[in-house]
Design a protein around this motif. Sequence first.
Motif, PDB file in Angstrom:
ATOM      1  N   UNK A 116       0.917  -1.214   0.043  1.00  0.00           N
ATOM      2  CA  UNK A 116      -0.007  -0.057  -0.067  1.00  0.00           C
ATOM      3  C   UNK A 116       0.877   1.162  -0.016  1.00  0.00           C
ATOM      4  N   UNK A 117       0.739   1.813  -0.953  1.00  0.00           N
ATOM      5  CA  UNK A 117       1.671   3.129  -1.201  1.00  0.00           C
ATOM      6  C   UNK A 117       1.294   4.339  -0.403  1.00  0.00           C
ATOM      7  N   UNK A 118       2.049   5.715  -0.418  1.00  0.00           N
ATOM      8  CA  UNK A 118       1.606   6.732   0.135  1.00  0.00           C
ATOM      9  C   UNK A 118       0.472   7.242  -0.391  1.00  0.00           C
ATOM     10  N   UNK A 119       0.510   7.440  -1.807  1.00  0.00           N
ATOM     11  CA  UNK A 119      -0.651   8.044  -2.497  1.00  0.00           C
ATOM     12  C   UNK A 119      -1.473   6.670  -2.582  1.00  0.00           C
ATOM     13  N   UNK A 120      -2.686   6.883  -2.645  1.00  0.00           N
ATOM     14  CA  UNK A 120      -3.585   5.930  -2.963  1.00  0.00           C
ATOM     15  C   UNK A 120      -3.299   4.869  -4.166  1.00  0.00           C
ATOM     16  N   UNK A 121      -2.978   5.421  -5.430  1.00  0.00           N
ATOM     17  CA  UNK A 121      -2.552   4.969  -6.526  1.00  0.00           C
ATOM     18  C   UNK A 121      -3.774   3.839  -6.915  1.00  0.00           C
ATOM     19  N   UNK A 122      -4.874   4.377  -6.924  1.00  0.00           N
ATOM     20  CA  UNK A 122      -5.923   3.635  -7.494  1.00  0.00           C
ATOM     21  C   UNK A 122      -5.931   4.072  -9.100  1.00  0.00           C
ATOM     22  N   UNK A 123      -6.434   2.915  -9.855  1.00  0.00           N
ATOM     23  CA  UNK A 123      -6.643   2.978 -11.219  1.00  0.00           C
ATOM     24  C   UNK A 123      -7.861   3.742 -11.706  1.00  0.00           C
TER      25      UNK A 123
END
Lengths: 241, 255
Positions: A75-82
């Motif tokens: 799980x990255x710092x930014x949500x990084x959803x597509x």
Amino acid sequence: MLELRHVSKSFGNKQVLQEISLHVANGEFVSVIGPSGSGKSTMFSLIGGLLEPDAGEIYLSGENITNKRGFISYMPQQASLFPWRTIIENVLVGQELQGKKDYERAEAMLERAGLGDVIHAYPHELSGGMKQRVAFIRALLSPQSLMLLDEPFSALDEFTRTDMQKWLLSIWEDDEQSILFITHNIDEALFLSDKIIILSVNPAEIKEVIEVPFKRPRDEELLLSEEFLQWKRKIMDVIQY
Amino acid sequence: MNTSVLKKIWRPFLAILLFIGLWEVATRLFSIEEWLLPAPSDIVMEARSVIPTFLPHLQSTVTLSVSGFLIGTTVGLGVATILHLMPRVRETFFPFIIISQNMPIIVLAPLLVIWFGFNALPKLIIITLACFFPIAVSALGGFTQTNRELVHYMKMMGANKAQLFWKLELPHAIPSIFSGLKIAGTYSVMAAVVSEWLGAQKGIGVFMTLAASSYRTSRVFVAIIVAMIISLAFYGLILLLEKFFIRWQQKGENN
């Protein structure tokens, strides 16, 4: 479960990690805390297999995973959803990469996490805190048994952050997953973890490992208790020393 | 919704009407010969009488440009994918692709006729060449501009190269691919008409050359207007497809 044995890494002449050895037990919540630039993210890239250590090995459940990818969930710092996927499609990404999709389980998990209303929404329709929740569920649903969480709440405001920490504990405490959690927030580390690993900088070495004695389940009261503040002072002393 | 569209559209619509009106008045006022500049009314009359014989030409050009466009799109996307997945190949061949675009198609056309004759092949090659570049460049741009954080996430999760491409880079590039498609769509009609000048039995290009060589200028205008309409229709169709494909982006910010 996860074990780092004398892992060192340098970029050019700059030594970033020196002789890091640590251990995450089954179902344990371990935080890594240290100032920015202390090589925490490098450590994650090593565990994730994106980088190769100069020395040392990384083991997961007895298997050598040094420089191998696909063994951890992230799980990255930014949500990084597509942005082109709906929430349910987003949380299934981790499973898709490993082969099998379990739609029902994902749906049930989103319901339980209070995200039932937005299953078919797109990420841009959600607030920052909601996106982070989705990102956490995505990590939780991935088939790997160890999750790496890279300062997941650092971009959120203070109110949302406390809510998120409580929420994370409530979801995670029902689960058997192990978590390795990066943060630079002492309160956060103390409130969430079983064990805190304190790093120094330049190069990062393990300064001290602290076993957190608080019982689970934990609630907000803990944050203001005398005991909590004493532990916080202790950690600050270690960091400043 | 309808009223808002009307509000947006009435100004340009009025401007076009005004332009046509001025044109009509000017040709009558200065009594300009029809073979030099026909009045809009002449063009409309001509269109009415000529449309039945014009339809086969129209059909031929539409077929030609659509097939050329589809081939060009396929080649463009294919080339972009190969260049993206193989950085070495990109370094070697990208300059060639740029150079190929600086060669005017019209100059290339006679050569292609010498090599391949008067059949459909040289025409398709011309249209493909015209379409492929904007698509290849926009797709390549879309691939390389993929959000770094998403790439990092995928790599940490153990995605392989194929998964990275199909699940992340390709969907991420779709908006930019569509901007390439819109340009290529309009190019394809132009390239089809130009290619028909070289020699063909049917097509708007043929109709146009015949009309021009006999100074039937109204007919030339009919051909030009029809070509414009086809081009616009292509553009509109691609716009609709785009709306469908990136509906996830419609209301929100571009992530």
